[in-house]
Design a protein around this motif. Structure first.
Motif, mmCIF file in Angstrom:
data_model
loop_
_atom_site.group_PDB
_atom_site.id
_atom_site.type_symbol
_atom_site.label_atom_id
_atom_site.label_comp_id
_atom_site.label_asym_id
_atom_site.label_seq_id
_atom_site.Cartn_x
_atom_site.Cartn_y
_atom_site.Cartn_z
ATOM 1 N N THR A 111 -9.477 -3.284 3.007
ATOM 2 C CA THR A 111 -8.925 -2.501 1.907
ATOM 3 C C THR A 111 -9.705 -1.203 1.721
ATOM 4 O O THR A 111 -9.120 -0.117 1.677
ATOM 5 C CB THR A 111 -8.959 -3.332 0.606
ATOM 6 O OG1 THR A 111 -8.283 -4.564 0.823
ATOM 7 C CG2 THR A 111 -8.291 -2.581 -0.535
ATOM 8 N N GLN A 171 -3.143 -13.088 1.793
ATOM 9 C CA GLN A 171 -3.246 -11.701 1.322
ATOM 10 C C GLN A 171 -3.672 -10.786 2.470
ATOM 11 O O GLN A 171 -3.171 -9.668 2.596
ATOM 12 C CB GLN A 171 -4.221 -11.590 0.144
ATOM 13 C CG GLN A 171 -4.419 -10.178 -0.362
ATOM 14 C CD GLN A 171 -3.123 -9.526 -0.828
ATOM 15 O OE1 GLN A 171 -2.171 -10.198 -1.231
ATOM 16 N NE2 GLN A 171 -3.070 -8.206 -0.775
ATOM 17 N N LEU A 210 -1.749 -7.482 3.978
ATOM 18 C CA LEU A 210 -2.425 -6.199 4.160
ATOM 19 C C LEU A 210 -2.307 -5.725 5.606
ATOM 20 O O LEU A 210 -1.988 -4.553 5.867
ATOM 21 C CB LEU A 210 -3.898 -6.319 3.758
ATOM 22 C CG LEU A 210 -4.752 -5.072 3.900
ATOM 23 C CD1 LEU A 210 -4.235 -3.960 2.996
ATOM 24 C CD2 LEU A 210 -6.195 -5.384 3.579
ATOM 25 N N SER A 239 1.012 -4.271 6.445
ATOM 26 C CA SER A 239 1.355 -3.012 5.781
ATOM 27 C C SER A 239 0.446 -1.846 6.150
ATOM 28 O O SER A 239 0.705 -0.717 5.737
ATOM 29 C CB SER A 239 1.329 -3.197 4.262
ATOM 30 O OG SER A 239 0.001 -3.398 3.818
ATOM 31 N N VAL A 240 -0.606 -2.118 6.924
ATOM 32 C CA VAL A 240 -1.560 -1.050 7.233
ATOM 33 C C VAL A 240 -0.883 0.053 8.055
ATOM 34 O O VAL A 240 -0.086 -0.214 8.956
ATOM 35 C CB VAL A 240 -2.816 -1.604 7.950
ATOM 36 C CG1 VAL A 240 -2.517 -2.032 9.370
ATOM 37 C CG2 VAL A 240 -3.942 -0.600 7.935
#
Length: 146
Positions: A56, A99, A103, A106-107
C-alpha cells in the motif's frame, strides 16, 4: 503478475477450510529451534500484515521505497500464535490475505516497476516483492500441510 494472483487465490481457497481440520496436537508440535505449524501460520499473518503495508505505502511514499525488515521470531512469540484457536488464526490469515489479493488485482501496471531498496542496499521492484510474497506463502503452506 496474473499467474501470481491466481496462485495466491488458489492457496487461500485450498487452505482456509483445510488448515482447521488438522489435528491440534499436530498443529502444536514444537521441535527445538523450530516453529510449530500453528506458529508458521502466525508467521504468515505477520508477513501479510507487513507486506500489506508495503504494497500500500509504495503507491504514495517517497520513491525509491525503503523496505523495512521486521523481527519474525519476536513477532511470533509476542503474538502467542501457539495459544490461539486454529479457527480464529486461520480466519485472521485468510482475511488479511484476501485484502492483499484485492490490492494486487487493482495495482496500476506502472506501480509494479516502482523501485524498492532493501536493508542491504540491493534493489527490487514491487512486481518482484508481490511475486516473492506468494512464493513465500506457498513454501510455508507446504510446511503446514506436510
Amino acid at each position: 503478475m496474473q499467474n501470481a494472483i491466481l496462485k495466491f487465490e488458489e492457496l487461500l481457497n485450498e487452505n482456509v477450510n483445510y488448515i482447521p481440520t488438522i489435528n491440534n496436537e499436530i498443529l502444536e508440535v514444537k521441535n527445538p529451534g523450530k516453529w510449530s505449524k500453528k506458529e508458521i501460520l502466525g508467521h504468515l499473518v505477520d508477513s501479510a500484515i507487513h507486506n500489506l503495508v508495503r504494497f500500500t505505502e509504495i503507491n504514495y511514499a517517497e520513491k525509491p521505497y525503503r523496505h523495512r525488515p521486521y523481527n519474525q521470531m519476536d513477532l511470533v512469540n509476542l503474538n502467542q500464535y501457539q495459544k490461539i484457536d486454529i479457527q480464529e488464526l486461520t480466519q485472521l490469515w485468510f482475511t488479511i490475505n484476501k485484502q492483499m489479493v484485492r490490492l494486487m488485482k487493482s495495482v496500476d501496471e506502472k506501480a509494479l516497476d516502482y523501485k524498492i531498496i532493501l536493508a542491504d542496499g540491493s534493489e527490487i521492484d514491487l512486481r518482484f516483492l508481490m511475486t516473492d510474497y506468494v512464493e513465500h506463502l506457498e513454501h510455508h503452506i507446504n510446511q503446514i500441510r506436510a
